[in-house]
Enzyme design. Structure first.
Site, PDB file in Angstrom:
ATOM      1  N   GLN A  13     -33.143  53.459 -33.040  1.00  0.00           N
ATOM      2  CA  GLN A  13     -34.446  53.198 -32.414  1.00  0.00           C
ATOM      3  C   GLN A  13     -35.454  54.297 -32.748  1.00  0.00           C
ATOM      4  O   GLN A  13     -36.654  54.053 -32.784  1.00  0.00           O
ATOM      5  CB  GLN A  13     -34.306  53.116 -30.883  1.00  0.00           C
ATOM      6  CG  GLN A  13     -33.539  51.905 -30.376  1.00  0.00           C
ATOM      7  CD  GLN A  13     -32.073  52.220 -30.152  1.00  0.00           C
ATOM      8  OE1 GLN A  13     -31.493  53.048 -30.852  1.00  0.00           O
ATOM      9  NE2 GLN A  13     -31.462  51.547 -29.203  1.00  0.00           N
TER      10      GLN A  13
ATOM     11  N   ASN B 250     -29.791  57.235 -19.817  1.00  0.00           N
ATOM     12  CA  ASN B 250     -30.686  56.926 -20.949  1.00  0.00           C
ATOM     13  C   ASN B 250     -29.830  56.814 -22.204  1.00  0.00           C
ATOM     14  O   ASN B 250     -28.611  57.013 -22.175  1.00  0.00           O
ATOM     15  CB  ASN B 250     -31.768  57.998 -21.086  1.00  0.00           C
ATOM     16  CG  ASN B 250     -32.865  57.571 -22.050  1.00  0.00           C
ATOM     17  OD1 ASN B 250     -33.377  56.455 -21.963  1.00  0.00           O
ATOM     18  ND2 ASN B 250     -33.227  58.429 -22.995  1.00  0.00           N
ATOM     19  N   LYS B 251     -30.473  56.489 -23.296  1.00  0.00           N
ATOM     20  CA  LYS B 251     -29.782  56.248 -24.572  1.00  0.00           C
ATOM     21  C   LYS B 251     -28.764  57.342 -24.868  1.00  0.00           C
ATOM     22  O   LYS B 251     -29.024  58.525 -24.678  1.00  0.00           O
ATOM     23  CB  LYS B 251     -30.843  56.172 -25.679  1.00  0.00           C
ATOM     24  CG  LYS B 251     -30.341  55.899 -27.075  1.00  0.00           C
ATOM     25  CD  LYS B 251     -29.426  54.709 -27.185  1.00  0.00           C
ATOM     26  CE  LYS B 251     -30.003  53.455 -26.578  1.00  0.00           C
ATOM     27  NZ  LYS B 251     -28.965  52.376 -26.390  1.00  0.00           N
TER      28      LYS B 251
ATOM     29  N   ARG C 200     -35.967  45.390 -26.404  1.00  0.00           N
ATOM     30  CA  ARG C 200     -35.112  46.374 -25.758  1.00  0.00           C
ATOM     31  C   ARG C 200     -36.020  47.431 -25.147  1.00  0.00           C
ATOM     32  O   ARG C 200     -37.234  47.390 -25.329  1.00  0.00           O
ATOM     33  CB  ARG C 200     -34.067  46.969 -26.715  1.00  0.00           C
ATOM     34  CG  ARG C 200     -34.362  47.096 -28.169  1.00  0.00           C
ATOM     35  CD  ARG C 200     -35.481  48.042 -28.514  1.00  0.00           C
ATOM     36  NE  ARG C 200     -35.278  49.349 -27.918  1.00  0.00           N
ATOM     37  CZ  ARG C 200     -36.218  50.225 -27.678  1.00  0.00           C
ATOM     38  NH1 ARG C 200     -37.483  49.964 -27.978  1.00  0.00           N
ATOM     39  NH2 ARG C 200     -35.961  51.386 -27.119  1.00  0.00           N
ATOM     40  N   GLY C 201     -35.411  48.381 -24.428  1.00  0.00           N
ATOM     41  CA  GLY C 201     -36.214  49.345 -23.679  1.00  0.00           C
ATOM     42  C   GLY C 201     -36.357  48.808 -22.259  1.00  0.00           C
ATOM     43  O   GLY C 201     -36.717  47.628 -22.072  1.00  0.00           O
ATOM     44  N   ALA C 202     -36.072  49.662 -21.274  1.00  0.00           N
ATOM     45  CA  ALA C 202     -35.948  49.174 -19.894  1.00  0.00           C
ATOM     46  C   ALA C 202     -37.172  48.385 -19.390  1.00  0.00           C
ATOM     47  O   ALA C 202     -37.017  47.253 -18.918  1.00  0.00           O
ATOM     48  CB  ALA C 202     -35.629  50.349 -18.975  1.00  0.00           C
TER      49      ALA C 202
ATOM     50  N   ASP D 197     -33.231  54.466 -18.452  1.00  0.00           N
ATOM     51  CA  ASP D 197     -32.874  53.082 -18.138  1.00  0.00           C
ATOM     52  C   ASP D 197     -32.620  52.902 -16.658  1.00  0.00           C
ATOM     53  O   ASP D 197     -32.793  51.816 -16.119  1.00  0.00           O
ATOM     54  CB  ASP D 197     -31.649  52.642 -18.941  1.00  0.00           C
ATOM     55  CG  ASP D 197     -32.107  52.158 -20.294  1.00  0.00           C
ATOM     56  OD1 ASP D 197     -32.466  53.006 -21.122  1.00  0.00           O
ATOM     57  OD2 ASP D 197     -32.164  50.931 -20.490  1.00  0.00           O
TER      58      ASP D 197
ATOM     59  N   ARG E 248     -27.991  42.464 -19.840  1.00  0.00           N
ATOM     60  CA  ARG E 248     -27.566  43.844 -20.132  1.00  0.00           C
ATOM     61  C   ARG E 248     -27.358  44.556 -18.784  1.00  0.00           C
ATOM     62  O   ARG E 248     -28.098  44.276 -17.839  1.00  0.00           O
ATOM     63  CB  ARG E 248     -28.609  44.597 -20.991  1.00  0.00           C
ATOM     64  CG  ARG E 248     -28.680  44.076 -22.430  1.00  0.00           C
ATOM     65  CD  ARG E 248     -29.592  44.933 -23.287  1.00  0.00           C
ATOM     66  NE  ARG E 248     -28.961  46.187 -23.682  1.00  0.00           N
ATOM     67  CZ  ARG E 248     -29.600  47.170 -24.322  1.00  0.00           C
ATOM     68  NH1 ARG E 248     -30.880  47.037 -24.617  1.00  0.00           N
ATOM     69  NH2 ARG E 248     -28.974  48.280 -24.657  1.00  0.00           N
TER      70      ARG E 248
HETATM   71  O1  MRU Z   1     -30.632  50.252 -25.927  1.00  0.00           O
HETATM   72  P1  MRU Z   1     -32.107  50.383 -25.741  1.00  0.00           P
HETATM   73  O2  MRU Z   1     -32.877  50.475 -27.013  1.00  0.00           O
HETATM   74  O3  MRU Z   1     -32.633  49.288 -24.819  1.00  0.00           O
HETATM   75  O4  MRU Z   1     -32.277  51.749 -24.986  1.00  0.00           O
HETATM   76  C1  MRU Z   1     -33.575  52.168 -24.653  1.00  0.00           C
HETATM   77  C2  MRU Z   1     -33.628  53.514 -24.042  1.00  0.00           C
HETATM   78  O5  MRU Z   1     -32.636  54.167 -23.860  1.00  0.00           O
HETATM   79  C3  MRU Z   1     -34.978  53.967 -23.588  1.00  0.00           C
HETATM   80  O6  MRU Z   1     -35.075  55.353 -23.643  1.00  0.00           O
HETATM   81  C4  MRU Z   1     -35.235  53.521 -22.133  1.00  0.00           C
HETATM   82  O7  MRU Z   1     -34.953  52.157 -21.982  1.00  0.00           O
HETATM   83  C5  MRU Z   1     -36.616  53.795 -21.709  1.00  0.00           C
HETATM   84  S1  MRU Z   1     -37.780  52.787 -22.544  1.00  0.00           S
HETATM   85  C6  MRU Z   1     -39.332  53.136 -21.951  1.00  0.00           C
END
Ligand code: MRU
Length: 347
Positions: A195, A246-247, A45-47, A236, A88
């Site tokens: 996370q 973002n999250k 996970r993470g963009a 994201d 996603r």
């Molecule tokens: O749901 P996730 O864990 O994929 O969400 C991740 C985030 O919100 C991060 O802050 C974002 O993807 C940036 S990661 C460098």
């Protein structure tokens, strides 16, 4: 640092982020469908990491297509891309990576199917290596806004685990630490998927960067007490006007940061900037299984049958953002102009 994702022979191997920090286990993907599933279920996970995984999954997919006919190959590859795109909805990097892979086909109109398979693998390898270099550049620019002896608050995990290595928001933290700034990090636990507590706290501990874990609801109080000098988060998707998704919980942090005069920065590669989306209102927000809210680490934390809502991201309007740190420097207001210039200028 444990790599987030890599090749093992001709398979894609990812550290299973659902199990961290309690167990270091790996998921091996032999098909693109397995990569889609790994992204959907948040093994990875993470963009930026999602983008790299998608590219590697498409290279895998290309390799598995059994035809020598180029037109047939293109049609089947397109279907693999469509499935990958459904993994996603919010992270721009997923669609950017798919487009980068499709571009390989466009750039080589005369290539045979066998040549295309090699070119797709080479492109995925390039995106994997490039992501680490981009994060180092983000860190290099971003560390300039980190005051010495600052307490830096971050949300979710925008670290090595969310990328191919080093991280975006945590890349800024790492770079500040590496130039000798005596900083410490406050990590929001980041309900509901945790996370922050599971990944950010673990990652920083591994690097011996001082980290203190807080629950999400503590951030405002600590800001009001003057305990936070800077906030850096990832993104994201960044819209053309500088609004960011973002999250979930990022928006509340940004509003609290403004109220308490704490600079709020976003660190993201330009692959997260989506100029086709005018404002944050146009960014699709993923809704995940409500079970992530009613359960934590497999345990029920709510009465059986209760309704729960689980939007996974929120949108922070650009007016709350002090700067967007990219690999090409720090974009400042007006973001529309700055982001467009960065996206279109060659490196
Ligand atoms: O749901 P996730 O864990 O994929 O969400 C991740 C985030 O919100 C991060 O802050 C974002 O993807 C940036 S990661 C460098």
């Amino acid at each position: 640092m444990i790599p987030t994702i890599d090749w093992q022979d001709d398979h894609v191997v990812m550290i299973d982020q659902r199990k961290l920090p309690f167990k270091e286990s790996y998921v091996v993907c032999k098909t693109p469908a397995q990569v889609v599933e790994a992204i959907r279920k948040m093994v990875i996970r993470g963009a930026p990491a999602i983008g790299v995984a998608a590219a590697m999954g498409l290279a895998l997919g290309g390799r598995r297509i059994k035809t020598k006919n180029r037109a047939t190959f293109e049609r089947q590859f397109q279907r693999v891309c469509e499935k990958m795109a459904s993994a996603r909805p919010t992270a721009s990097n997923l669609f950017w990576a798919i487009e980068s892979m499709v571009e390989v086909l466009r750039e080589h109109p005369q290539a045979s199917v066998e040549e295309l398979k090699d070119l797709l693998r080479r492109k995925a390898d390039h995106l994997l290596a490039e992501d680490q270099a981009i994060n180092k550049a983000i860190g290099h620019h971003g560390q300039t806004v980190v005051p010495d002896r600052a307490t830096v608050l971050t949300h979710c995990n925008a670290g090595a685990l969310a990328t191919a290595g080093y991280g975006t928001a945590l890349g800024v933290v790492r770079a500040a630490w590496e130039v000798g700034k005596n900083i410490r990090v406050l990590a929001d636990e980041t309900r509901p998927f945790l996370q922050g507590s599971r990944l950010t706290a673990w990652e920083l501990q591994q690097d011996n960067i001082p980290v203190t874990l807080i629950t999400d609801s503590m951030a405002g109080y600590l800001m009001s007490e003057g305990k936070v000098q800077l906030i850096v988060v990832g993104a994201d998707r960044v819209a053309a006007n500088g609004d960011i998704a973002n999250k979930i919980g990022t928006y509340s942090l940004a509003v609290l940061a403004k109220e308490n005069k704490v600079p709020f920065y976003v660190a993201a590669p330009l692959s997260t900037v989506d100029l086709s989306v005018a404002t944050g209102k146009d960014i699709p927000i993923e809704e995940r299984d409500p079970r992530e809210v009613t359960h934590s680490l497999g345990h029920a934390i709510a009465p059986p049958g209760v309704n729960a809502w689980n939007p996974a991201f929120d949108v922070t309007p650009n007016r709350f953002i002090a700067g967007i740190i990219t690999e090409k420097g720090i974009a400042r207001k007006p973001y529309k102009k700055a982001l467009k210039a960065m996206k279109t200028q060659s490196v």
